[in-house]
Scaffold this motif. Structure first.
Motif, PDB file in Angstrom:
ATOM      1  N   TRP A  65       0.842  -1.189   0.000  1.00 48.75           N
ATOM      2  CA  TRP A  65       0.000   0.000   0.000  1.00 48.75           C
ATOM      3  C   TRP A  65       0.886   1.250   0.000  1.00 48.75           C
ATOM      4  O   TRP A  65       1.960   1.248   0.592  1.00 48.75           O
ATOM      5  CB  TRP A  65      -0.888   0.019   1.244  1.00 48.75           C
ATOM      6  CG  TRP A  65      -1.935  -1.044   1.267  1.00 48.75           C
ATOM      7  CD1 TRP A  65      -1.895  -2.236   1.942  1.00 48.75           C
ATOM      8  CD2 TRP A  65      -3.187  -1.030   0.574  1.00 48.75           C
ATOM      9  NE1 TRP A  65      -3.041  -2.956   1.712  1.00 48.75           N
ATOM     10  CE2 TRP A  65      -3.851  -2.233   0.878  1.00 48.75           C
ATOM     11  CE3 TRP A  65      -3.809  -0.097  -0.258  1.00 48.75           C
ATOM     12  CZ2 TRP A  65      -5.119  -2.548   0.376  1.00 48.75           C
ATOM     13  CZ3 TRP A  65      -5.070  -0.407  -0.764  1.00 48.75           C
ATOM     14  CH2 TRP A  65      -5.711  -1.615  -0.441  1.00 48.75           C
ATOM     15  N   ARG A 139     -12.798  -6.662  -6.788  1.00 48.19           N
ATOM     16  CA  ARG A 139     -12.803  -6.207  -5.396  1.00 48.19           C
ATOM     17  C   ARG A 139     -13.811  -5.080  -5.205  1.00 48.19           C
ATOM     18  O   ARG A 139     -14.550  -5.059  -4.221  1.00 48.19           O
ATOM     19  CB  ARG A 139     -11.401  -5.734  -5.005  1.00 48.19           C
ATOM     20  CG  ARG A 139     -11.300  -5.191  -3.588  1.00 48.19           C
ATOM     21  CD  ARG A 139     -11.608  -6.256  -2.568  1.00 48.19           C
ATOM     22  NE  ARG A 139     -11.457  -5.744  -1.223  1.00 48.19           N
ATOM     23  CZ  ARG A 139     -12.325  -5.981  -0.236  1.00 48.19           C
ATOM     24  NH1 ARG A 139     -13.399  -6.725  -0.448  1.00 48.19           N
ATOM     25  NH2 ARG A 139     -12.105  -5.491   0.960  1.00 48.19           N
ATOM     26  N   ILE A 149     -16.496  -2.920   4.459  1.00 48.54           N
ATOM     27  CA  ILE A 149     -15.167  -2.320   4.380  1.00 48.54           C
ATOM     28  C   ILE A 149     -14.999  -1.429   5.605  1.00 48.54           C
ATOM     29  O   ILE A 149     -15.942  -0.761   6.038  1.00 48.54           O
ATOM     30  CB  ILE A 149     -15.003  -1.505   3.075  1.00 48.54           C
ATOM     31  CG1 ILE A 149     -13.555  -1.021   2.907  1.00 48.54           C
ATOM     32  CG2 ILE A 149     -15.986  -0.368   3.010  1.00 48.54           C
ATOM     33  CD1 ILE A 149     -13.285  -0.361   1.563  1.00 48.54           C
ATOM     34  N   SER A 150     -13.841  -1.474   6.172  1.00 48.93           N
ATOM     35  CA  SER A 150     -13.575  -0.677   7.371  1.00 48.93           C
ATOM     36  C   SER A 150     -13.050   0.706   6.975  1.00 48.93           C
ATOM     37  O   SER A 150     -12.673   0.938   5.822  1.00 48.93           O
ATOM     38  CB  SER A 150     -12.542  -1.383   8.252  1.00 48.93           C
ATOM     39  OG  SER A 150     -11.288  -1.431   7.579  1.00 48.93           O
ATOM     40  N   THR A 152     -10.264   1.879   7.922  1.00 49.92           N
ATOM     41  CA  THR A 152      -8.848   1.680   7.588  1.00 49.92           C
ATOM     42  C   THR A 152      -8.677   1.246   6.137  1.00 49.92           C
ATOM     43  O   THR A 152      -7.854   1.799   5.402  1.00 49.92           O
ATOM     44  CB  THR A 152      -8.219   0.627   8.518  1.00 49.92           C
ATOM     45  OG1 THR A 152      -8.283   1.092   9.863  1.00 49.92           O
ATOM     46  CG2 THR A 152      -6.770   0.367   8.131  1.00 49.92           C
ATOM     47  N   GLU A 153      -9.469   0.277   5.706  1.00 50.61           N
ATOM     48  CA  GLU A 153      -9.358  -0.213   4.335  1.00 50.61           C
ATOM     49  C   GLU A 153      -9.820   0.855   3.335  1.00 50.61           C
ATOM     50  O   GLU A 153      -9.207   1.042   2.274  1.00 50.61           O
ATOM     51  CB  GLU A 153     -10.185  -1.486   4.156  1.00 50.61           C
ATOM     52  CG  GLU A 153      -9.933  -2.193   2.834  1.00 50.61           C
ATOM     53  CD  GLU A 153     -10.667  -3.507   2.722  1.00 50.61           C
ATOM     54  OE1 GLU A 153     -10.398  -4.238   1.757  1.00 50.61           O
ATOM     55  OE2 GLU A 153     -11.528  -3.799   3.583  1.00 50.61           O
ATOM     56  N   TYR A 157      -7.394   2.431   0.241  1.00 53.50           N
ATOM     57  CA  TYR A 157      -7.748   2.510  -1.175  1.00 53.50           C
ATOM     58  C   TYR A 157      -7.749   3.961  -1.664  1.00 53.50           C
ATOM     59  O   TYR A 157      -7.272   4.264  -2.757  1.00 53.50           O
ATOM     60  CB  TYR A 157      -9.123   1.879  -1.422  1.00 53.50           C
ATOM     61  CG  TYR A 157      -9.091   0.380  -1.525  1.00 53.50           C
ATOM     62  CD1 TYR A 157      -8.452  -0.245  -2.596  1.00 53.50           C
ATOM     63  CD2 TYR A 157      -9.706  -0.422  -0.571  1.00 53.50           C
ATOM     64  CE1 TYR A 157      -8.410  -1.621  -2.700  1.00 53.50           C
ATOM     65  CE2 TYR A 157      -9.674  -1.797  -0.657  1.00 53.50           C
ATOM     66  CZ  TYR A 157      -9.028  -2.400  -1.728  1.00 53.50           C
ATOM     67  OH  TYR A 157      -8.980  -3.766  -1.820  1.00 53.50           O
TER      68      TYR A 157
END
Length: 211
Positions: A65, A139, A149-150, A152-153, A157
């Motif tokens: 990431w 995805r 989806i959190s 954080t995620e 992204y």
């Protein structure tokens, strides 16, 4: 000079094949280069003298990431000193790792500098990019369908294709998971934002292709 890095100690550890030391040295080099610190040349020379270990760390970075707010110009400096054989070793190492994992992240900022230097396996890179795009599209469909989806995620992204994302979070008052879940359920901004950042990310990957 970066006070938080003990470069002498890291170099000594690197000479003992400590991959984490090489990782930290690359991070330090990246910062020194961005700051136009003269010491970047000495550190860059050290890294290039141990190109096999450097390649292993760069291969990791290609699928980690990242934030578009970071500066990746140091890779132009490094890749310009890579021999054709070093490029082939990097490609072999990367393709081997990619085949063993379901990566959906490709650091297109680093790849731009690599491709400007010149690669030897255009077909392999195009296939990798196409597969990554397919995984990313799948995805996104999964996220939008399940809405799982959190914060954080979501942030991870967004940061790969949206500048100043932390400022965006402050504007939307999304400082914790509870606020994010409430916002995601009550606002179409959630879906629109995700679609936008995925679209930008996919477009950046497509621009890398040679076909």
């Amino acid at each position: 000079m970066l006070d938080r890095y003990n470069l002498s100690e890291l170099k000594q550890n690197a000479l003992n094949d400590d991959i984490e030391a090489f990782r930290q040295l690359l991070f330090a080099f990246k910062e020194l280069y961005h700051l136009h610190d003269d010491e970047h040349e000495e550190l860059g020379s050290f890294l290039l003298q141990h190109v096999t270990q450097l390649i292993l760390v760069i291969v990791e970075e290609l699928t980690n990431w990242f934030s578009i707010d970071d500066n990746f110009n140091c890779y132009d400096y490094l890749f310009s000193s890579f021999s054709d054989e070093s490029i082939r070793i990097l490609e072999k190492e990367f393709f081997s790792k990619f085949e063993e994992n379901d990566f959906e992240i490709l650091n297109y900022e680093i790849l731009v500098h690599l491709f400007e230097r010149g690669v030897s396996n255009d077909v392999g890179w195009n296939n990798t990019i196409n597969l990554t795009i397919k995984r990313v599209e799948e995805r996104l469909d999964s996220i939008l369908m399940n809405k799982q989806i959190s914060l954080t995620e979501f942030s991870l992204y967004c940061k790969i294709s949206m500048m100043w994302f932390d400022y965006y979070l402050k504007q939307e008052e999304l400082s914790n998971e509870d606020q994010f879940v409430k916002w995601a359920k009550s606002s179409n901004q959630y879906e629109n934002q995700l679609k936008k950042v995925f679209e930008i990310y996919i477009a950046a990957l497509k621009k890398l292709k040679t076909d």
